[in-house]
Scaffold this active site. Structure first.
Site, PDB file in Angstrom:
ATOM      1  N   GLN A 159       6.630  13.436  -4.179  1.00 27.14           N
ATOM      2  CA  GLN A 159       7.183  14.718  -4.612  1.00 27.14           C
ATOM      3  C   GLN A 159       6.163  15.471  -5.473  1.00 27.14           C
ATOM      4  OE1 GLN A 159      11.449  15.219  -5.514  1.00 27.14           O
ATOM      5  NE2 GLN A 159      10.817  15.485  -7.636  1.00 27.14           N
ATOM      6  N   GLU A 207     -16.665  35.838 -13.608  1.00 31.52           N
ATOM      7  CA  GLU A 207     -16.595  34.590 -14.387  1.00 31.52           C
ATOM      8  C   GLU A 207     -15.355  33.788 -14.006  1.00 31.52           C
ATOM      9  OE1 GLU A 207     -17.784  35.370 -18.751  1.00 31.52           O
ATOM     10  OE2 GLU A 207     -17.538  37.332 -17.860  1.00 31.52           O
ATOM     11  N   HIS A 223     -34.852  26.915  -8.102  1.00 28.72           N
ATOM     12  CA  HIS A 223     -34.814  26.571  -9.535  1.00 28.72           C
ATOM     13  C   HIS A 223     -34.580  27.812 -10.397  1.00 28.72           C
ATOM     14  CE1 HIS A 223     -36.863  22.797  -8.232  1.00 28.72           C
ATOM     15  NE2 HIS A 223     -37.535  23.628  -7.458  1.00 28.72           N
ATOM     16  N   LYS A 228     -20.912  46.912 -24.010  1.00 25.47           N
ATOM     17  CA  LYS A 228     -20.779  45.813 -23.053  1.00 25.47           C
ATOM     18  C   LYS A 228     -19.930  46.135 -21.838  1.00 25.47           C
ATOM     19  CE  LYS A 228     -21.336  41.728 -23.870  1.00 25.47           C
ATOM     20  NZ  LYS A 228     -21.083  40.329 -24.266  1.00 25.47           N
ATOM     21  N   SER A 262     -15.906  45.163 -24.312  1.00 28.40           N
ATOM     22  CA  SER A 262     -15.729  44.276 -25.466  1.00 28.40           C
ATOM     23  C   SER A 262     -15.019  45.069 -26.552  1.00 28.40           C
ATOM     24  CB  SER A 262     -17.093  43.804 -25.958  1.00 28.40           C
ATOM     25  OG  SER A 262     -17.004  43.426 -27.322  1.00 28.40           O
ATOM     26  N   ASN A 270     -18.486  43.442 -19.308  1.00 28.18           N
ATOM     27  CA  ASN A 270     -18.448  42.010 -19.020  1.00 28.18           C
ATOM     28  C   ASN A 270     -17.958  41.746 -17.603  1.00 28.18           C
ATOM     29  OD1 ASN A 270     -19.332  41.313 -21.592  1.00 28.18           O
ATOM     30  ND2 ASN A 270     -17.245  41.390 -22.420  1.00 28.18           N
TER      31      ASN A 270
HETATM   32  N1  ARG Z   1      12.221  16.254  -3.093  1.00 30.67           N
HETATM   33  C1  ARG Z   1      11.697  15.195  -2.293  1.00 30.67           C
HETATM   34  C2  ARG Z   1      10.185  15.327  -2.166  1.00 30.67           C
HETATM   35  O1  ARG Z   1       9.691  16.373  -2.439  1.00 30.67           O
HETATM   36  C3  ARG Z   1      12.312  15.240  -0.937  1.00 30.67           C
HETATM   37  C4  ARG Z   1      12.337  13.947  -0.258  1.00 30.67           C
HETATM   38  C5  ARG Z   1      13.278  13.023  -0.919  1.00 30.67           C
HETATM   39  N2  ARG Z   1      13.375  11.807  -0.219  1.00 30.67           N
HETATM   40  C6  ARG Z   1      13.887  10.698  -0.789  1.00 30.67           C
HETATM   41  N3  ARG Z   1      13.920   9.636  -0.073  1.00 30.67           N
HETATM   42  N4  ARG Z   1      14.331  10.711  -2.033  1.00 30.67           N
HETATM   43  O2  ARG Z   1       9.497  14.420  -1.820  1.00 30.67           O
END
Ligand code: ARG
Length: 463
Positions: free
Chosen positions: A327, A295, A161, A288, A282, A290
């Site tokens: 993606q 942090e 604590h 100071k 500071s 810091n």
């Molecule tokens: N740029 C795409 C990704 O990062 C690659 C795969 C794309 N495949 C597709 N069927 N459009 O996922």
């Protein structure tokens, strides 16, 4: 041939190219160029396999390989012109290959799809990041072990604590982090071992009718084996999620030590001095120092855990197999990996530079009635009292000391005997902080001898 303006890679059935806004949301080249090295490695392994299986000629394979090697040096030299119109790293590389070697470039994409291509690229990338994390953690563990060796017997307050609980040793506290980090390292090792299967050859989602040799590409890329199910191969990103989960926990551990550094370096504690290299001044208050680096290390976990949650959320509820949602997997992982690697490096440097103040540690350890438990244990051992009763008597003695404004070892023997007859002068032996820590010899306890043995064990393991 695709009509003018239509995508050269997939535009065969399209009358015109994508809307500019579509390009902006669709293109990933801005970030997936970080996969260039892995993409080229995957393609070279694929081409060599296609030739070995007589799916393309040796001549074509040689031309493809040389072209890919050239593209890699162009990218590494910074001279490669990435194009947004070509969407992603896969098509940027393939298009450049066509410029260099001509129509043979078009044979590279036989028996594969961007779906298995990106899956293998990203796995290779994340696998490297597991290795980087393992190395970074090992270095940090070494820094903590060195601190433990230096201060195996320095006494400091142990807290629960954030209140003084019992005296512990500096070395023991340092080795607590070595344990956490060793589990972190184990998580990255486990994740790495689990992800080390090669999705290449899963093609779009169903596998391929070409007589490919998936074991060959798997071996060439350092995988243990090919993945077993083509649908799973192109549709899961759990390897990245595991990396992020391990990274989150590791960053969380770093944040706890960072917080301790912030507290310990304050004027109220003065347990440690952070080196100038990791402190800032500071602009208004000249006195100071810091602990900015600490942090920031305390904060970075937010970013890494954010990436973990973001990718979980992207993947949640996606029907099999690939969807473009996926993606969105990369930027978060890239940022989390950069953040974790930097955090591990900075923390290791800070721990190496860290100067503890043993006298301040000991003074603090001796205040706050930190040896009250030792006193209660003594009453149990020497006077045969049940622990509950001993606890009660000790509480009365603490109240007495508090009323007099002194610590437990300063109470006169007669005062103690007035609370509980039978207490002898031998009790003072257990009230000192050095005796207190020296007595904690149970397995995993804080005694300096334990700490020295544990530090030696880690030293031997870390080499
Ligand atoms: N740029 C795409 C990704 O990062 C690659 C795969 C794309 N495949 C597709 N069927 N459009 O996922």
């Amino acid at each position: 041939m695709a009509k003018a303006g239509a995508n050269a890679m997939w535009g065969g059935r399209f009358g015109r190219g994508p809307d500019a806004m579509m390009e902006a949301i669709n293109a990933s080249i801005g970030f997936d160029k970080r996969l260039a090295r892995q993409d080229i490695a995957g393609s070279r392994a694929h081409a060599a396999m296609l030739a070995a299986c007589a799916i393309i000629t040796e001549d074509d394979a040689r031309a493809i390989d040389a072209g890919l090697a050239q593209i890699l040096s162009e990218i590494e030299a910074g001279g490669f012109a990435f194009s947004t119109a070509l969407e992603d790293i896969h098509m940027n590389v393939e298009s450049r290959l066509a410029e260099i070697i001509g129509p043979a470039a078009g044979r590279l994409h036989t028996a594969r799809s961007r779906n298995d291509q990106v899956a293998v690229d990203f796995r290779l990338w994340v696998r490297e990041q597991c290795d980087a994390a393992i190395d970074g953690i090992t270095a940090l563990m070494g820094a903590f072990v060195a601190q433990a060796e230096a201060g195996a017997e320095w006494v400091m307050p142990g807290f629960t604590h954030l209140q003084t609980a019992q005296p512990v040793t500096w070395g023991h506290h340092m080795l607590a982090y070595v344990e956490m980090l060793s589990r972190d390292r184990g998580r990255f090792r486990d994740a790495r071992a689990r992800m080390n299967e090669c999705p290449l050859g899963a093609a779009a989602l169903a596998g391929t009718s070409f007589p490919i040799d998936r074991a060959m590409t798997a071996r060439a890329l350092g995988f243990d084996r090919p993945t077993a199910n083509s649908l799973d191969s192109v549709s899961d990103r759990d390897f990245a999620l595991e990396y992020l989960a391990a990274a989150s926990i590791c960053a969380l551990h770093l944040s706890r030590f960072a917080e301790e550094l912030v507290i310990w370096s304050s004027a109220q504690f003065r347990f440690v001095r952070l080196s100038d290299g990791f402190s800032t001044g500071s602009s208004i208050m000249p006195q100071k120092r810091n602990p900015d680096a600490a942090e920031l290390l305390r904060a970075k976990v937010g970013r890494i855990l954010g990436a973990n949650i973001a990718l979980m959320t992207v993947m949640k509820g996606l029907a099999l197999t690939y969807s473009k949602d996926m993606q969105e997997d990369k930027e978060q992982v890239f940022d989390a990996a950069d953040t974790l690697n930097l955090s591990l490096e900075v923390m290791a440097a800070m721990v190496r530079d860290l100067r503890a103040a043993p006298a301040a540690l000991e003074t603090a350890a001796a205040s706050g009635f930190s040896t009250a438990t030792d006193l209660a244990d003594w009453l149990v051992r020497e006077l045969g009292l049940p622990f509950r009763e001993a606890h009660h008597i000790t509480g009365a003695l603490v109240a007495e000391a508090e009323a007099r404004g002194c610590d437990l070892p300063d109470l006169p023997l007669e005062t103690m005997q007035a609370v509980r007859p039978g207490i002898t002068a031998a009790v003072f032996d257990v009230l000192g902080v050095h005796n207190s820590v020296a007595s904690r010899i149970s397995t995993g306890g804080t005694a300096p001898d334990n700490v020295r043995a544990e530090a030696a064990r880690w030293r031997a393991e870390l080499g």
